[in-house]
Design a protein around this motif. Structure first.
Motif, PDB file in Angstrom:
ATOM      1  N   UNK A 140      -4.321   0.319  -3.760  1.00  0.00           N
ATOM      2  CA  UNK A 140      -5.367  -0.588  -3.261  1.00  0.00           C
ATOM      3  C   UNK A 140      -4.956  -2.033  -3.522  1.00  0.00           C
ATOM      4  N   UNK A 141      -4.514  -2.305  -4.738  1.00  0.00           N
ATOM      5  CA  UNK A 141      -4.091  -3.673  -5.064  1.00  0.00           C
ATOM      6  C   UNK A 141      -2.924  -4.111  -4.180  1.00  0.00           C
ATOM      7  N   UNK A 142      -1.986  -3.221  -3.958  1.00  0.00           N
ATOM      8  CA  UNK A 142      -0.834  -3.555  -3.112  1.00  0.00           C
ATOM      9  C   UNK A 142      -1.237  -3.727  -1.646  1.00  0.00           C
ATOM     10  N   UNK A 143      -2.217  -2.952  -1.193  1.00  0.00           N
ATOM     11  CA  UNK A 143      -2.630  -3.000   0.216  1.00  0.00           C
ATOM     12  C   UNK A 143      -3.056  -4.405   0.629  1.00  0.00           C
ATOM     13  N   UNK A 144      -3.512  -5.184  -0.311  1.00  0.00           N
ATOM     14  CA  UNK A 144      -3.988  -6.538  -0.027  1.00  0.00           C
ATOM     15  C   UNK A 144      -2.839  -7.489   0.293  1.00  0.00           C
ATOM     16  N   UNK A 145      -1.635  -7.205  -0.233  1.00  0.00           N
ATOM     17  CA  UNK A 145      -0.546  -8.170  -0.099  1.00  0.00           C
ATOM     18  C   UNK A 145       0.684  -7.671   0.665  1.00  0.00           C
ATOM     19  N   UNK A 146       0.816  -6.385   0.887  1.00  0.00           N
ATOM     20  CA  UNK A 146       2.029  -5.865   1.543  1.00  0.00           C
ATOM     21  C   UNK A 146       2.115  -6.364   2.984  1.00  0.00           C
ATOM     22  N   UNK A 147       3.351  -6.428   3.485  1.00  0.00           N
ATOM     23  CA  UNK A 147       3.556  -6.831   4.881  1.00  0.00           C
ATOM     24  C   UNK A 147       3.813  -5.631   5.765  1.00  0.00           C
ATOM     25  N   UNK A 148       4.041  -4.466   5.122  1.00  0.00           N
ATOM     26  CA  UNK A 148       4.169  -3.214   5.863  1.00  0.00           C
ATOM     27  C   UNK A 148       3.681  -2.079   4.951  1.00  0.00           C
ATOM     28  N   UNK A 149       3.267  -1.000   5.561  1.00  0.00           N
ATOM     29  CA  UNK A 149       2.748   0.128   4.787  1.00  0.00           C
ATOM     30  C   UNK A 149       3.843   0.716   3.888  1.00  0.00           C
ATOM     31  N   UNK A 150       5.089   0.644   4.316  1.00  0.00           N
ATOM     32  CA  UNK A 150       6.194   1.167   3.491  1.00  0.00           C
ATOM     33  C   UNK A 150       6.233   0.487   2.123  1.00  0.00           C
ATOM     34  N   UNK A 151       5.883  -0.791   2.060  1.00  0.00           N
ATOM     35  CA  UNK A 151       5.884  -1.532   0.786  1.00  0.00           C
ATOM     36  C   UNK A 151       4.839  -0.990  -0.186  1.00  0.00           C
ATOM     37  N   UNK A 152       3.857  -0.338   0.339  1.00  0.00           N
ATOM     38  CA  UNK A 152       2.798   0.228  -0.505  1.00  0.00           C
ATOM     39  C   UNK A 152       3.367   1.232  -1.511  1.00  0.00           C
ATOM     40  N   UNK A 153       4.358   1.992  -1.076  1.00  0.00           N
ATOM     41  CA  UNK A 153       4.887   3.100  -1.868  1.00  0.00           C
ATOM     42  C   UNK A 153       6.060   2.721  -2.769  1.00  0.00           C
ATOM     43  N   UNK A 154       6.449   1.473  -2.780  1.00  0.00           N
ATOM     44  CA  UNK A 154       7.608   1.027  -3.583  1.00  0.00           C
ATOM     45  C   UNK A 154       7.211   0.918  -5.032  1.00  0.00           C
ATOM     46  N   UNK A 172     -15.999  17.056  -9.141  1.00  0.00           N
ATOM     47  CA  UNK A 172     -16.601  16.512  -7.922  1.00  0.00           C
ATOM     48  C   UNK A 172     -16.629  14.998  -7.935  1.00  0.00           C
ATOM     49  N   UNK A 173     -16.954  14.422  -9.093  1.00  0.00           N
ATOM     50  CA  UNK A 173     -16.966  12.961  -9.206  1.00  0.00           C
ATOM     51  C   UNK A 173     -15.565  12.388  -9.012  1.00  0.00           C
ATOM     52  N   UNK A 174     -14.565  13.025  -9.621  1.00  0.00           N
ATOM     53  CA  UNK A 174     -13.180  12.553  -9.471  1.00  0.00           C
ATOM     54  C   UNK A 174     -12.734  12.662  -8.020  1.00  0.00           C
ATOM     55  N   UNK A 175     -13.083  13.768  -7.381  1.00  0.00           N
ATOM     56  CA  UNK A 175     -12.710  13.948  -5.978  1.00  0.00           C
ATOM     57  C   UNK A 175     -13.401  12.899  -5.103  1.00  0.00           C
ATOM     58  N   UNK A 176     -14.679  12.667  -5.370  1.00  0.00           N
ATOM     59  CA  UNK A 176     -15.413  11.653  -4.605  1.00  0.00           C
ATOM     60  C   UNK A 176     -14.833  10.263  -4.813  1.00  0.00           C
ATOM     61  N   UNK A 177     -14.445   9.969  -6.035  1.00  0.00           N
ATOM     62  CA  UNK A 177     -13.852   8.662  -6.317  1.00  0.00           C
ATOM     63  C   UNK A 177     -12.513   8.521  -5.596  1.00  0.00           C
ATOM     64  N   UNK A 178     -11.694   9.582  -5.631  1.00  0.00           N
ATOM     65  CA  UNK A 178     -10.402   9.544  -4.936  1.00  0.00           C
ATOM     66  C   UNK A 178     -10.612   9.344  -3.439  1.00  0.00           C
ATOM     67  N   UNK A 179     -11.597  10.025  -2.883  1.00  0.00           N
ATOM     68  CA  UNK A 179     -11.877   9.867  -1.449  1.00  0.00           C
ATOM     69  C   UNK A 179     -12.273   8.431  -1.133  1.00  0.00           C
ATOM     70  N   UNK A 180     -13.040   7.811  -2.025  1.00  0.00           N
ATOM     71  CA  UNK A 180     -13.433   6.417  -1.834  1.00  0.00           C
ATOM     72  C   UNK A 180     -12.240   5.477  -1.907  1.00  0.00           C
ATOM     73  N   UNK A 181     -11.336   5.758  -2.842  1.00  0.00           N
ATOM     74  CA  UNK A 181     -10.129   4.931  -2.992  1.00  0.00           C
ATOM     75  C   UNK A 181      -9.241   5.072  -1.752  1.00  0.00           C
ATOM     76  N   UNK A 182      -9.100   6.278  -1.266  1.00  0.00           N
ATOM     77  CA  UNK A 182      -8.290   6.532  -0.067  1.00  0.00           C
ATOM     78  C   UNK A 182      -8.871   5.764   1.116  1.00  0.00           C
ATOM     79  N   UNK A 183     -10.174   5.864   1.281  1.00  0.00           N
ATOM     80  CA  UNK A 183     -10.837   5.147   2.379  1.00  0.00           C
ATOM     81  C   UNK A 183     -10.636   3.639   2.239  1.00  0.00           C
ATOM     82  N   UNK A 184     -10.697   3.131   1.018  1.00  0.00           N
ATOM     83  CA  UNK A 184     -10.518   1.693   0.788  1.00  0.00           C
ATOM     84  C   UNK A 184      -9.117   1.254   1.175  1.00  0.00           C
TER      85      UNK A 184
END
Length: 118
Positions: free
Chosen positions: A104-118, A59-71
């Motif tokens: 999360x770290x990448x989300x701060x600097x990417x110029x498009x969402x596609x770059x997030x997954x590289x 439950x804690x891991x799931x809650x943490x993942x949900x928080x990371x996703x939201x972030x």
């Protein structure tokens, strides 16, 4: 409830489907001697405790993942980046905490969402 059944065991019965909980209670109550009842309660309580601990950890891991996703989604949205439904779904389905932290770290600097997954 007999005294040999620990309160944690009783509490655990409420988490089980009614049929399962009732059957477990019945099994504990029908042990043939007091010694067997004590042993059954002891080992059953240990099993219940392990199950509760594992459930809490999951439950804690799931809650943490949900928080990371939201972030991730919040950062991307705050930066005004378009989040295609496929990308939103991919992010939302992820349960790998290390990958989510990386995103999360990448989300701060990417110029498009596609770059997030590289």
């Amino acid at each position: 409830m007999p005294k040999f059944i620990h309160q944690q065991t009783v509490d655990f019965f409420g988490l089980l489907p009614a049929v399962v909980g009732e059957r477990l209670k019945e099994l504990l109550m029908t042990a043939s001697t007091g010694y067997e009842k004590v042993i059954a309660a002891r080992y059953f309580s240990e099993w219940v405790n392990k199950g509760l601990e594992q459930g809490r950890a999951e439950g804690e891991a799931k809650g943490r993942a949900e928080g990371e996703i939201e972030a991730i989604l919040t950062v991307l949205d705050a930066r005004g980046l378009d989040i295609p439904s496929e990308a939103r779904e991919r992010i939302s389905r992820c349960s790998d905490l290390h990958l989510l932290e990386k995103w999360i770290r990448r989300a701060v600097t990417v110029t498009s969402v596609d770059e997030l997954f590289v």
